[in-house]
Design an enzyme around this catalytic site. Structure first.
Site, PDB file in Angstrom:
ATOM      1  N   HIS A  93      20.575  33.189  18.090  1.00  0.00           N
ATOM      2  CA  HIS A  93      20.183  33.078  19.123  1.00  0.00           C
ATOM      3  C   HIS A  93      21.533  33.064  20.109  1.00  0.00           C
ATOM      4  O   HIS A  93      22.155  34.126  20.364  1.00  0.00           O
ATOM      5  CB  HIS A  93      19.357  31.800  19.750  1.00  0.00           C
ATOM      6  CG  HIS A  93      17.882  32.088  19.017  1.00  0.00           C
ATOM      7  ND1 HIS A  93      16.914  32.885  19.544  1.00  0.00           N
ATOM      8  CD2 HIS A  93      17.224  31.644  18.126  1.00  0.00           C
ATOM      9  CE1 HIS A  93      15.999  32.998  19.113  1.00  0.00           C
ATOM     10  NE2 HIS A  93      16.066  32.192  18.057  1.00  0.00           N
ATOM     11  N   GLU A 142      17.933  34.426  12.442  1.00  0.00           N
ATOM     12  CA  GLU A 142      17.448  34.540  13.560  1.00  0.00           C
ATOM     13  C   GLU A 142      18.859  34.039  14.836  1.00  0.00           C
ATOM     14  O   GLU A 142      18.564  32.930  15.268  1.00  0.00           O
ATOM     15  CB  GLU A 142      16.343  33.685  13.962  1.00  0.00           C
ATOM     16  CG  GLU A 142      15.279  34.271  13.010  1.00  0.00           C
ATOM     17  CD  GLU A 142      13.905  33.612  13.461  1.00  0.00           C
ATOM     18  OE1 GLU A 142      13.459  33.498  14.718  1.00  0.00           O
ATOM     19  OE2 GLU A 142      13.224  32.733  12.565  1.00  0.00           O
ATOM     20  N   HIS A 169      19.669  39.244  22.095  1.00  0.00           N
ATOM     21  CA  HIS A 169      19.160  37.962  22.978  1.00  0.00           C
ATOM     22  C   HIS A 169      20.095  37.445  23.777  1.00  0.00           C
ATOM     23  O   HIS A 169      19.852  37.428  25.053  1.00  0.00           O
ATOM     24  CB  HIS A 169      18.689  36.770  21.705  1.00  0.00           C
ATOM     25  CG  HIS A 169      18.356  35.691  22.503  1.00  0.00           C
ATOM     26  ND1 HIS A 169      16.793  35.348  22.784  1.00  0.00           N
ATOM     27  CD2 HIS A 169      18.786  34.406  22.621  1.00  0.00           C
ATOM     28  CE1 HIS A 169      16.685  34.409  23.259  1.00  0.00           C
ATOM     29  NE2 HIS A 169      17.943  33.579  23.145  1.00  0.00           N
ATOM     30  N   GLU A 179      18.776  29.941  13.830  1.00  0.00           N
ATOM     31  CA  GLU A 179      17.492  29.261  13.983  1.00  0.00           C
ATOM     32  C   GLU A 179      17.461  28.729  12.617  1.00  0.00           C
ATOM     33  O   GLU A 179      16.520  27.646  12.257  1.00  0.00           O
ATOM     34  CB  GLU A 179      16.284  29.845  14.257  1.00  0.00           C
ATOM     35  CG  GLU A 179      15.153  28.973  14.816  1.00  0.00           C
ATOM     36  CD  GLU A 179      14.072  29.782  15.407  1.00  0.00           C
ATOM     37  OE1 GLU A 179      12.869  29.419  15.509  1.00  0.00           O
ATOM     38  OE2 GLU A 179      14.400  30.628  16.411  1.00  0.00           O
TER      39      GLU A 179
END
Length: 298
Positions: free
Chosen positions: A269, A267, A227, A284
């Site tokens: 990022h 998660e 990402h 997240e």
């Protein structure tokens, strides 16, 4: 090879969506909470501070401005925000309605440059709030992250499968990627002027050399969904694997190394170099992860 020491710091409740992260001018970590409409600030070892925006504004990417403030995009509210280190917030609306601003970075001209995902435009905003927009040569490109390199800005064109370059005169050059449907997202610039980017759909990290040559580095897990990307103190690109709960880096010889995060399904990022010389990632799950950045990892 000794794995890094990874520590986790809870900064919000699960689901708040810490998304992008940067070290601010006050040597604190600043981060966006995309699902709660908040900007957070953390000095390692202290309690986090939270600055509330409209709850559904969707703050996404945050960067340092040339004016000593931090600037950020509000993806859902279609605004550009500015916050001072003491928490004073100002917001600006670009001329194009519902443009979906996402990436933002300071340019070499003393202005902030941002992407408009829903309008196929690159925006430029001065520190007094004057906005200029530049239309891209491809429709439906979904321009995403953006970074400065030399006298230009480089950005990912997520749905056009390309990397774009815009000069200070507004002229746009498009570099098509070798891999079809790679869907580039994150972007960062190395000390040698190389532009590094993530290919979220292809499971690769890409590099545009100063001469324009593109190289792609496949990840061990092609389904990892890389990402964001940043550059460490040794010039190596570090990236988050949003779909695989890992962070990783590429060494100078092209070797890819990845490390699992302690908490499953966190998660990851955004990722950045912290004020303490370590790497920090926004998870997240409401956590910031500190990843030791030492030469022993090479």
């Amino acid at each position: 090879m000794t794995p890094p020491v990874i520590e986790e710091y809870v900064v919000s409740r699960r689901g708040s969506g810490p998304y992008a992260i940067i070290t601010g001018p006050d040597s604190a970590l600043w981060f966006t909470m995309v699902h709660r409409g908040r900007i957070g600030r953390l000095i390692p070892g202290q309690e986090p501070m939270v600055h509330q925006l409209d709850a559904d504004s969707g703050p996404t990417v945050i960067c340092n401005g040339p004016d000593g403030a931090l600037w950020f995009t509000e993806y859902r509210a279609h605004r550009i925000g500015r916050i001072t280190p003491v928490g004073r917030i100002t917001e600006f609306a670009p001329p194009t309605a519902e443009c979906g601003p996402f990436g933002i970075a300071a340019g070499p001209d003393g202005a902030l440059w941002f992407t408009e995902t829903a309008a196929d435009r690159i925006g430029r905003i001065t520190v007094d709030g004057t906005v200029t927009e530049y239309l891209l040569p491809r429709a439906g490109a979904f321009p995403s992250a953006i970074a400065a390199a030399g006298d230009a800005m480089w950005f990912t064109m997520n749905q056009a499968n390309a990397i774009g370059r815009i000069g200070m005169d507004g002229r746009v050059t498009v570099h098509d990627l070798p891999t079809e449907a790679a869907a580039p997202v994150g972007i960062a610039v190395g000390p040698d002027g190389s532009v590094w980017f993530t290919e979220i759909a292809a499971g690769q990290i890409g590099r545009v050399a100063p001469d324009g040559r593109i190289t792609e580095y496949p990840l061990p897990d092609r389904s990892a969904r890389p990402h964001a990307v940043t550059i460490d103190a040794y010039g190596r690109p570090w990236f988050t694997e949003w779909g695989a709960n890992r962070v990783g880096y590429i060494d100078t010889d092209g070797t890819v190394t990845v490390h699992a995060l302690p908490t499953p399904a966190s998660e990851p990022h955004g990722i950045t170099m912290g004020p303490d010389g370590a790497l920090w990632a926004a998870l997240e799950t409401g956590v910031l992860a500190r990843i030791a950045s030492t030469r022993s990892l090479a």
